[in-house]
Design a protein around this motif. Structure first.
Motif, PDB file in Angstrom:
ATOM      1  N   LYS A 150     -11.852 -20.234  -7.489  1.00  0.00           N
ATOM      2  CA  LYS A 150     -12.857 -20.986  -8.258  1.00  0.00           C
ATOM      3  C   LYS A 150     -13.046 -20.393  -9.638  1.00  0.00           C
ATOM      4  O   LYS A 150     -13.461 -21.082 -10.559  1.00  0.00           O
ATOM      5  CB  LYS A 150     -14.208 -20.924  -7.532  1.00  0.00           C
ATOM      6  N   ASN A 151     -12.815 -19.096  -9.768  1.00  0.00           N
ATOM      7  CA  ASN A 151     -13.056 -18.414 -11.041  1.00  0.00           C
ATOM      8  C   ASN A 151     -11.735 -17.851 -11.556  1.00  0.00           C
ATOM      9  O   ASN A 151     -11.472 -16.659 -11.443  1.00  0.00           O
ATOM     10  CB  ASN A 151     -14.080 -17.292 -10.854  1.00  0.00           C
ATOM     11  N   GLU A 152     -10.967 -18.781 -12.108  1.00  0.00           N
ATOM     12  CA  GLU A 152      -9.585 -18.459 -12.482  1.00  0.00           C
ATOM     13  C   GLU A 152      -9.457 -17.284 -13.434  1.00  0.00           C
ATOM     14  O   GLU A 152      -8.457 -16.576 -13.435  1.00  0.00           O
ATOM     15  CB  GLU A 152      -8.986 -19.682 -13.171  1.00  0.00           C
ATOM     16  N   ASN A 153     -10.482 -17.131 -14.291  1.00  0.00           N
ATOM     17  CA  ASN A 153     -10.393 -16.061 -15.281  1.00  0.00           C
ATOM     18  C   ASN A 153     -11.257 -14.860 -14.938  1.00  0.00           C
ATOM     19  O   ASN A 153     -11.600 -14.063 -15.798  1.00  0.00           O
ATOM     20  CB  ASN A 153     -10.790 -16.589 -16.666  1.00  0.00           C
ATOM     21  N   PHE A 154     -11.608 -14.739 -13.670  1.00  0.00           N
ATOM     22  CA  PHE A 154     -12.432 -13.592 -13.273  1.00  0.00           C
ATOM     23  C   PHE A 154     -11.692 -12.287 -13.572  1.00  0.00           C
ATOM     24  O   PHE A 154     -12.296 -11.331 -14.060  1.00  0.00           O
ATOM     25  CB  PHE A 154     -12.776 -13.697 -11.781  1.00  0.00           C
TER      26      PHE A 154
END
Ligand code: MSP
Length: 510
Positions: free
Chosen positions: A195-199
């Protein structure tokens, strides 16, 4: 009514967007600081300075990680009680922050009361939610990494055992221990990364973390009983809390957690960016979000894992005895210049001295010698002026995005390209030939060049704060306008510019 609601939403969005919480790791003060430490700090400082110039509200945190076996042993070796030893060593890291000209808003020590309070609270939350249980740990431990390793992460060399991951030596440990139910978090973490591709950035680090989680997660030992230097497990004097659970909590204890109503916590959690080295990715990208999610708290928005500063082809580290002391480097090369250690000399000579430094010097001395330090903007601009402005706009278009993705190399390259183009523009336009027959055009070229210099200086300001400030001072750009409004099409310098003397900015390195 609808319009009011929408504009309210817009303001709210802007407020949210404009808060940036940026952290470095808390450093182990188990020895003198080295360039690896300076690297995490300088990087984080660049981002903090950029967002301040971008009119964001920034909170930038650094500090020291003072518990655990490694620190206890270092104190013993120095014949000091751990806290006395930490007081002394933490001060050295504080001095380094000053010497590096870091713009940190706070410096946290994990031996402070505020931190104990936060760690206790987080532990209690995890215990209450059933995410922590008591059992026995049997396995490998590296004191140097303060990390547990699985058997498949350990190799034997000359009768000694080492971690395949970090190369540091490991010892067998068997003791009663509290465990965090990390195994339960495997799928939830994978979902979270999804869900948080750039985490986690860069992408190579993201893949590394995802692969590790996919490989299966075992419950994590989060307390020790075989030494005493740490924060005691609440209601259990025998155990001290695992130093990584303790240390990671610094990011929220500095915001006055557990008081979630505190302005600092409300404004700055979740963190915008944890800057870390790749060696501590596992702790920040896997354990930390799992702890937070289990405690019902939000994970940070971004973990950026940078590479290592090498000495030869090995990581620079105290245990390898190949360290360079940043204080010595700064004394030799200067503070602004030490950002790019790997290509230090090339960077100082070609990007700073020959390119940006030369651009400033040549325009300033021309205006001084020929125009009495004063330039007025012309009414008409030529095609080559428009071309330079257009090219500059193309190069500045992605700068915010580059910074947002910690793409510092792209950012610097674009800004240096603007400086290169401006130098070329001056070469092509030859203002020195216009002195006797077209002063208006000459002034125009100089005004545009000064505007370019002002822009470049603001854009380079997060990276070379001192030198760029000297140029902006000499251009009489008021501090209040040293921001990125020009990226949205606003002018930066007035129609009539009065300049002051500019001394040499960078000395070339032989
Ligand atoms: N105390 C932990 C961090 C706890 S954060 C909750 C720690 N401390 S450290 O002092 O060993 O390292 C601090 C930072 O310096 C890490 O980001 C680490 O990656 C970085 N570096 C240490 N040596 C390095 C290089 N040779 N090159 C680049 N950075 C490296 O880890």
């Amino acid at each position: 009514m609808k319009r009011m609601f929408l504009s309210g939403l817009k303001i709210f969005y802007k407020m949210k967007k404009n808060n940036f919480y940026i952290t470095t790791p808390v450093y182990y003060p188990s020895g003198e600081p080295h360039m690896g430490h300076a690297y995490s700090s300088i990087l984080a400082d660049v981002f903090a300075r950029f967002y301040r110039n971008d009119n964001s509200k920034v909170y930038f945190l650094t500090g020291t990680d003072e518990h655990g076996l490694k620190i206890q042993k270092a104190a013993e070796k120095n014949g000091l009680k751990p806290l006395i030893y930490c007081d002394k060593m933490s001060q050295i890291f504080k001095n380094l922050a000053r010497k590096l000209n870091l713009s940190n808003d706070d410096f946290i020590r994990t031996t402070e009361k505020r931190h104990y309070k936060a760690v206790n609270d987080l532990w209690n939350k995890l215990f209450k939610s059933g995410d922590i249980y008591l059992s026995k740990y049997k396995g490998w431990y590296s004191m140097s990494d303060e990390a547990y390793y699985n058997s498949d992460e350990v190799i034997e060399k000359n009768g000694k055992k080492f971690s395949t991951f970090s190369g540091s030596s490991v010892e067998w440990v068997e003791e009663e221990s509290f465990f965090f139910k990390l195994s339960l978090w495997q799928n939830k973490l994978l979902e979270f990364y999804d869900k948080n591709e750039n985490f986690i950035l860069p992408i190579s680090r993201r893949n590394e973390a995802i692969n590790f989680v996919r490989g299966g997660l075992k419950d994590l030992s989060v307390s020790r009983t075989s030494f005493t230097w740490g924060i005691k497990v609440p209601n259990n004097d025998k155990h001290i809390i695992y130093v990584w659970l303790d240390a990671l909590t610094n990011y929220i204890s500095a915001l006055n957690f557990p008081n979630v109503k505190d302005e600092l916590y409300k404004n700055f959690w979740p963190a915008s960016l944890h800057v870390i080295g790749k060696d501590i990715l596992r702790f920040h990208a896997i354990y930390w979000p799992a702890f937070l999610l289990a405690a019902g708290l939000k994970p940070p928005n971004r973990v950026f894992g940078h590479g290592w500063i090498l000495s030869g082809d090995e990581k620079m580290s105290k245990s390898k005895g190949n360290i360079l002391n940043p204080l010595e480097i700064i004394d030799t090369y200067g503070i602004d210049e030490s950002i790019s250690l790997d290509s230090l000399k090339r960077c100082i000579n070609s990007d700073l001295a020959n390119n940006y430094g030369n651009l400033c010097q040549r325009v300033f001395s021309f205006v001084k010698n020929n125009c009495n330090n004063k330039i007025s903007k012309a009414k008409n601009i030529s095609e080559s002026d428009i071309k330079l402005i257009d090219q500059t706009n193309i190069l500045t278009k992605n700068l915010r995005k580059d910074m947002f993705n910690q793409n510092l190399n792209n950012y610097i390259k674009s800004v240096i390209d603007i400086s290169f183009l401006t130098n070329k523009y001056i070469n092509d336009e030859e203002p020195w030939k216009l002195k006797s027959n077209n002063v208006e055009k000459m002034n125009n070229i100089l005004h545009i060049s000064l505007e370019q210099i002002a822009k470049i200086s603001i854009l380079l300001n997060p990276i070379i704060p001192n030198a760029s400030a000297k140029v902006l001072d000499a251009l009489n750009v008021p501090k209040i306008t040293r921001n990125h409004d020009f990226l949205d099409g606003n002018n930066l310098i007035p129609n009539v510019v009065q300049i002051n003397e500019l001394n040499i900015l960078f000395k070339k390195i032989a």
